[in-house]
Design a protein around this motif. Structure first.
Motif, PDB file in Angstrom:
ATOM      1  N   UNK A 144       4.135 -45.772 -38.559  1.00 24.84           N
ATOM      2  CA  UNK A 144       2.853 -45.583 -39.090  1.00 24.84           C
ATOM      3  C   UNK A 144       2.635 -46.661 -40.374  1.00 24.84           C
ATOM      4  N   UNK A 145       3.952 -46.893 -41.055  1.00 25.64           N
ATOM      5  CA  UNK A 145       3.793 -47.693 -42.160  1.00 25.64           C
ATOM      6  C   UNK A 145       3.575 -49.406 -41.808  1.00 25.64           C
ATOM      7  N   UNK A 146       4.732 -49.640 -40.977  1.00 25.23           N
ATOM      8  CA  UNK A 146       4.762 -51.205 -40.581  1.00 25.23           C
ATOM      9  C   UNK A 146       3.196 -51.820 -40.374  1.00 25.23           C
ATOM     10  N   UNK A 147       2.794 -51.245 -39.245  1.00 28.79           N
ATOM     11  CA  UNK A 147       1.350 -51.877 -38.753  1.00 28.79           C
ATOM     12  C   UNK A 147       0.510 -52.235 -40.137  1.00 28.79           C
ATOM     13  N   UNK A 148       0.241 -51.127 -40.855  1.00 25.17           N
ATOM     14  CA  UNK A 148      -0.859 -51.360 -41.936  1.00 25.17           C
ATOM     15  C   UNK A 148      -0.215 -52.168 -43.030  1.00 25.17           C
ATOM     16  N   UNK A 149       1.029 -52.099 -43.271  1.00 17.87           N
ATOM     17  CA  UNK A 149       1.766 -53.072 -44.079  1.00 17.87           C
ATOM     18  C   UNK A 149       1.633 -54.473 -43.532  1.00 17.87           C
ATOM     19  N   UNK A 150       1.753 -54.879 -42.470  1.00 18.31           N
ATOM     20  CA  UNK A 150       1.932 -55.924 -42.046  1.00 18.31           C
ATOM     21  C   UNK A 150       0.264 -56.774 -41.980  1.00 18.31           C
ATOM     22  N   UNK A 151      -0.383 -55.887 -41.772  1.00 18.10           N
ATOM     23  CA  UNK A 151      -2.248 -56.025 -41.767  1.00 18.10           C
ATOM     24  C   UNK A 151      -2.373 -56.703 -43.202  1.00 18.10           C
ATOM     25  N   UNK A 152      -1.686 -56.406 -44.116  1.00 18.08           N
ATOM     26  CA  UNK A 152      -2.143 -56.814 -45.467  1.00 18.08           C
ATOM     27  C   UNK A 152      -0.984 -57.861 -45.930  1.00 18.08           C
ATOM     28  N   UNK A 153       0.039 -58.167 -45.216  1.00 25.38           N
ATOM     29  CA  UNK A 153       0.787 -59.348 -45.523  1.00 25.38           C
ATOM     30  C   UNK A 153       2.163 -58.760 -46.350  1.00 25.38           C
ATOM     31  N   UNK A 154       2.330 -57.473 -46.172  1.00 26.06           N
ATOM     32  CA  UNK A 154       3.366 -56.936 -46.671  1.00 26.06           C
ATOM     33  C   UNK A 154       4.762 -56.913 -45.811  1.00 26.06           C
ATOM     34  N   UNK A 155       5.806 -57.358 -46.314  1.00 24.84           N
ATOM     35  CA  UNK A 155       6.966 -57.218 -45.322  1.00 24.84           C
ATOM     36  C   UNK A 155       7.821 -56.107 -45.906  1.00 24.84           C
ATOM     37  N   UNK A 156       8.444 -55.501 -44.991  1.00 24.89           N
ATOM     38  CA  UNK A 156       9.490 -54.377 -45.397  1.00 24.89           C
ATOM     39  C   UNK A 156      10.788 -54.898 -45.062  1.00 24.89           C
ATOM     40  N   UNK A 157      11.792 -54.597 -45.833  1.00 24.42           N
ATOM     41  CA  UNK A 157      13.263 -54.797 -45.726  1.00 24.42           C
ATOM     42  C   UNK A 157      14.146 -54.019 -46.423  1.00 24.42           C
ATOM     43  N   UNK A 158      15.262 -53.605 -46.088  1.00 24.68           N
ATOM     44  CA  UNK A 158      16.199 -52.715 -46.701  1.00 24.68           C
ATOM     45  C   UNK A 158      17.589 -53.459 -46.766  1.00 24.68           C
ATOM     46  N   UNK A 159      18.288 -53.172 -47.942  1.00 26.03           N
ATOM     47  CA  UNK A 159      19.538 -53.912 -48.106  1.00 26.03           C
ATOM     48  C   UNK A 159      20.244 -53.130 -49.088  1.00 26.03           C
ATOM     49  N   UNK A 160      21.724 -52.997 -48.784  1.00 26.55           N
ATOM     50  CA  UNK A 160      22.621 -51.875 -49.798  1.00 26.55           C
ATOM     51  C   UNK A 160      22.893 -52.914 -50.989  1.00 26.55           C
ATOM     52  N   UNK A 161      22.847 -51.983 -51.967  1.00 28.91           N
ATOM     53  CA  UNK A 161      23.121 -52.532 -53.300  1.00 28.91           C
ATOM     54  C   UNK A 161      24.455 -51.791 -53.891  1.00 28.91           C
ATOM     55  N   UNK A 162      25.095 -52.391 -54.858  1.00 27.18           N
ATOM     56  CA  UNK A 162      26.039 -51.603 -55.622  1.00 27.18           C
ATOM     57  C   UNK A 162      25.528 -51.739 -57.258  1.00 27.18           C
ATOM     58  N   UNK A 163      25.669 -50.420 -57.709  1.00 30.09           N
ATOM     59  CA  UNK A 163      25.051 -50.554 -59.213  1.00 30.09           C
ATOM     60  C   UNK A 163      26.213 -49.635 -59.743  1.00 30.09           C
ATOM     61  N   UNK A 164      25.995 -49.135 -61.019  1.00 34.04           N
ATOM     62  CA  UNK A 164      26.706 -48.708 -61.897  1.00 34.04           C
ATOM     63  C   UNK A 164      27.064 -47.170 -61.393  1.00 34.04           C
ATOM     64  N   UNK A 165      26.127 -46.575 -60.590  1.00 34.77           N
ATOM     65  CA  UNK A 165      26.212 -45.340 -60.062  1.00 34.77           C
ATOM     66  C   UNK A 165      26.869 -45.357 -58.524  1.00 34.77           C
ATOM     67  N   UNK A 166      26.989 -46.241 -58.102  1.00 36.67           N
ATOM     68  CA  UNK A 166      27.596 -46.544 -56.734  1.00 36.67           C
ATOM     69  C   UNK A 166      26.862 -47.249 -55.680  1.00 36.67           C
TER      70      UNK A 166
END
Length: 189
Positions: free
Chosen positions: A43-65
């Motif tokens: 549902x989200x990606x087609x609407x985002x892409x149409x407006x020039x918005x890219x989606x991506x995920x990445x793992x991060x480490x912060x002070x909480x884990x």
């Protein structure tokens, strides 16, 4: 694709084109349907892409884990927004990690886009009434002490039952009997 001055304007336009998220997956343990990450992405990606918005995920480490960061980037303006969701891994193996990352990605995407699957399994669990502990019956000893205190203090048994909202003393549970006993002991001085 429309021209927008930043990610917020582009996301606003994308949200106007996002449909409803259907519950396309089944949880066999609870025999219920839920919206999976794939359902939300569809549902989200087609609407985002149409407006020039890219989606991506990445793992991060912060002070909480360790957390999963979901990022929406508007290509034309290079502006972005992100959401960090802590990874809570129930099983210390790859299946546990995969499950945690999938949930975190879905939560991040739903949070950033405003998508809210109708009554998904998390909402149903939150609406479930708390389980009541079964009431413990009054013991014979409690009943005998209660009767003795009523007699020794000259307490009207009918008024006491009305106060406790029971028909007879036998209807009191252990907690109610303990409460009344404490009151009568105080009265007895």
């Amino acid at each position: 694709m429309s021209d927008h001055k930043n990610i917020h304007a582009a996301l606003c336009a994308a949200q106007a084109n996002m449909g409803r998220v259907t519950k396309g997956s089944v949880n066999p343990a609870f025999k219920s349907k839920y919206a999976s990450l794939a359902d939300v992405v569809s549902v989200a990606v087609p609407a985002l892409s149409e407006q020039g918005i890219a989606l991506h995920h990445t793992m991060i480490r912060d002070e909480y884990g360790i957390a999963m960061r979901t990022i929406l980037t508007h290509g034309a303006t290079e502006t972005e927004i992100f959401c960090d969701v802590p990874l809570i891994v129930a099983k210390n193996d790859m299946q546990g990690m995969k499950s945690a990352t999938s949930y975190a990605k879905r939560i991040g995407l739903e949070s950033l886009t405003g998508i809210a699957p109708e009554d998904d399994d998390g909402n149903a669990a939150a609406k479930a009434p708390p389980k009541e502990e079964p009431k413990k019956a009054m013991t014979v000893e409690q009943f005998d002490e209660l009767k003795a205190l009523i007699e020794s203090t000259g307490t009207d048994e009918d008024k006491l039952c009305a106060y406790m909202k029971v028909s007879t003393l036998h209807d009191l549970d252990a907690a109610g009997a303990a409460h009344v006993t404490a009151l009568l002991r105080k009265k007895a001085g």
